[in-house]
Enzyme design. Structure first.
Site, PDB file in Angstrom:
ATOM      1  N   GLU A 443       0.802  -1.234   0.000  1.00 55.14           N
ATOM      2  CA  GLU A 443       0.000   0.000   0.000  1.00 55.14           C
ATOM      3  C   GLU A 443       0.831   1.279   0.000  1.00 55.14           C
ATOM      4  O   GLU A 443       0.514   2.254   0.668  1.00 55.14           O
ATOM      5  CB  GLU A 443      -0.956   0.023   1.208  1.00 55.14           C
ATOM      6  CG  GLU A 443      -1.810  -1.217   1.362  1.00 55.14           C
ATOM      7  CD  GLU A 443      -2.642  -1.521   0.119  1.00 55.14           C
ATOM      8  OE1 GLU A 443      -2.894  -0.606  -0.672  1.00 55.14           O
ATOM      9  OE2 GLU A 443      -3.027  -2.686  -0.049  1.00 55.14           O
ATOM     10  N   GLY A 444       1.901   1.260  -0.763  1.00 58.93           N
ATOM     11  CA  GLY A 444       2.768   2.435  -0.825  1.00 58.93           C
ATOM     12  C   GLY A 444       3.995   2.234   0.035  1.00 58.93           C
ATOM     13  O   GLY A 444       3.893   2.071   1.249  1.00 58.93           O
TER      14      GLY A 444
END
Length: 603
Positions: A443-444
């Protein structure tokens, strides 16, 4: 088995006392719940995790998800878990009543999920992504999409995913090329997505993919991305399922979390893949961020849970393993004495305490963010809702990153405690070490979260979020100053707030000159600096509540329990908080050694 992977007493202390769940339960949205009902829920989750999650943790690593004959083979417990997720409310828990949910606070949802993550981190992701996908549909989808997909997802019959990444577009979502062509009341979808967690697996009757794609003629970059519901099998009006030309190409074999499948999907190979627009065209990334922000907190929670389970395993080993002898007053060891347990060695205690402060501090951080979320959604006062939303915004990258990065270091220290055994598959620490490594990528990446913190969240609304957070920290400092035992540590934290202002003044100089690349070049060291101070605040809050409990003679936990929390805070302030001084020196050094460096330096 009662305490092999999670410290329930600490979890409840943080939830009920440090972060005062009662304040959230007093909001009208959550008035149907009280502490007794939440206690019953958490105890049932622990009992379920003891029986259905923890016993399969190592087995799922040894028998990983894999691609065979066109489908993903997963452990049979995945099907059982999804079914239980529907029956026990793990999926529907956070949804409002009108959507078929239980309308539980995020704080409770995260407490429940933390227990499950700690018991078996291979499984909760299947439910987490289903929750996120269904949330997007309920927030932005039309009535037909809601009626068609959400009920089956909440009952655990259908799974859900988020499909962003493509081979040529990892974190750079502006480079997405998956296409969507209008086709009657739907769109024809064509393209491929990689690294899709829970993208396909045996046991789910259907998978509902939330896919980012471009409609022909859309603006370039992120402004031209739309969001679509693309089911693996499309249902007709009678509920009959027809294959929707979504092909599973492969499953990525990962270093850790091997029981949690990660697929490569192709949409529209036979030109028969249909998708249905969610909301309006070209607003897909805005919609997806609703899910991504929740997912980022979930990643931090999962990392904290893995680190927690690793700490319990390390502690158990240190209390059983005899090795060496303690030094005598002469500075020598008496070979005639029996070997001592390794927990009696100062360096082992240091590593255990590091694990403790990271894991418990990370869980407290997760509950804090969850509380901000709850109050931003439910507080009666609009200004208060806006305040908590800004606090949530600035905390989200920290909640994702600190447990992921420091959790890995904590598990690494746990492995070190086991010595050579820690490197062997006979013991579980090596699995926790492999499992947690993905957290800094999910997620990043850490770099992306760091740029989000410094480049967006610190500066948003002219620094309003940072101002609000500083006020929260200052209030805690003032409250702790009332306790003689805590006052010196409160003073140290106040000094770190002043140091933060100096660091930001130095960095903002680049932004004011328009040199944004240099401004963000050291965003990752800034994340470490900032997170370290935030965790100092978190630990001061834990110690303050423990000190209050000692003064009032609270019987909810033992005196030793509360004294141990204060000791842990002192450890954090001695061994971790001072690291900010070195980081500040790095951040305020005006040498440019990365942006302007010639690439030949790497040869």
């Amino acid at each position: 088995m009662a305490n092999q992977y999670v410290d329930i007493d600490t979890l409840k202390f943080l939830l009920y006392k440090v972060h005062n769940l009662e304040e959230v339960l007093q909001q009208s949205k959550y008035e149907d719940y009280d502490k007794d009902s939440i206690e019953l829920l958490l105890n049932s989750v622990k009992e379920f995790s003891d029986k259905e999650l923890y016993p399969y943790f190592r087995e799922m690593d040894e028998n990983p998800a894999h691609f065979k004959d066109g489908e993903i083979v997963v452990h049979p417990q995945v099907r059982k878990y999804m079914k239980a997720g529907g029956e026990m409310g793990f999926i529907s828990g956070g949804f409002p009543y009108e959507d078929g949910g239980m309308q539980l606070p995020s704080m409770v949802i995260n407490a429940s999920a933390f227990i499950q993550d700690a018991a078996n981190n291979h499984l909760p992701g299947y439910i987490g992504l289903t929750v996120g996908s269904a949330e997007l549909i309920t927030h932005f989808g039309n009535k037909e999409l809601n009626e068609t997909y959400v009920p089956k997802m909440l009952e655990g019959t259908w799974g859900g995913t988020m499909c962003l990444t493509e081979p040529q577009a990892g974190s750079s979502l502006s480079d997405i090329i998956t296409s969507a062509t209008p086709d009657g009341d739907a769109y024809k979808i064509h393209g491929q997505k990689i690294f899709i967690s829970g993208g396909d697996y045996q046991g789910a009757e259907n998978i509902v993919h939330l896919v980012l794609a471009r409609v022909k003629g859309a603006p370039a970059g992120t402004k031209g991305i739309s969001l679509f519901v693309v089911p693996k099998n499309r249902p007709d009006k009678n509920g009959t399922l027809t294959p929707n030309d979504v092909q599973t190409v492969a499953d990525f074999e990962k270093m850790g979390q091997r029981g949690y499948c990660t697929t490569h999907l192709f949409f529209g190979d036979k030109e028969d893949c249909k998708g249905w627009l969610v909301g309006e065209e070209n607003k897909g990334l805005k919609y997806m961020f609703l899910m991504m922000n929740g997912a980022r907190i979930a990643v931090g929670r999962g990392a904290a849970a893995i680190a927690s389970a690793a700490y319990q395993a390390s502690l158990n080993y240190a209390n059983e393993r005899a090795q060496g002898r303690k030094l005598t007053s002469t500075g020598k060891k008496d070979a005639n004495e029996e070997q001592t347990l390794i927990i009696n060695h100062p360096d082992v205690r240091r590593m255990l305490l590091l694990q403790k402060v990271v894991t418990e501090g990370s869980l407290s951080l997760v509950f804090l963010a969850a509380k901000y979320h709850d109050l931003s959604q439910s507080h009666a006062d609009k200004e208060e809702r806006e305040k908590y939303n800004l606090l949530l915004e600035i905390m989200t990258p920290v909640v994702k990153t600190y447990p992921s990065e420091m959790g890995r270091i904590a598990v690494d220290n746990g492995l070190q405690i086991l010595g050579g055994y820690g490197f062997c598959s006979d013991y579980v620490l090596q699995q926790y070490f492999r499992d947690i490594r993905i957290s800094a990528l999910y997620e990043g990446t850490t770099g992306i979260q760091s740029q989000d913190l410094l480049g967006r969240k610190i500066t948003m609304h002219n620094g309003k979020a940072l101002q609000l957070l500083s006020e929260e920290i200052t209030n805690s400092i003032k409250a702790s100053m009332a306790h003689t035992a805590l006052a010196p540590h409160a003073k140290k934290l106040a000094e770190k707030l002043e140091l933060t202002q100096k660091v930001l003044k130095s960095l903002m100089g680049y932004a004011m000159k328009g040199d944004y690349e240099r401004f963000l070049a050291d965003a990752t060291p800034f994340m470490e600096f900032f997170s370290n101070i935030v965790l100092g605040w978190v630990w001061l809050g834990i110690a303050e509540e423990a000190q209050n409990a000692l003064l009032t003679g609270s019987k909810e936990n033992s005196m030793e329990f509360y004294e141990n929390k204060i000791h842990a805070m002192r450890f954090y302030f001695k061994y971790e908080l001072p690291k900010t001084n070195g980081l500040a020196e790095i951040l305020m050094d005006n040498q440019d050694l990365t942006v302007g460096t010639n690439e030949t330096i790497f040869k």
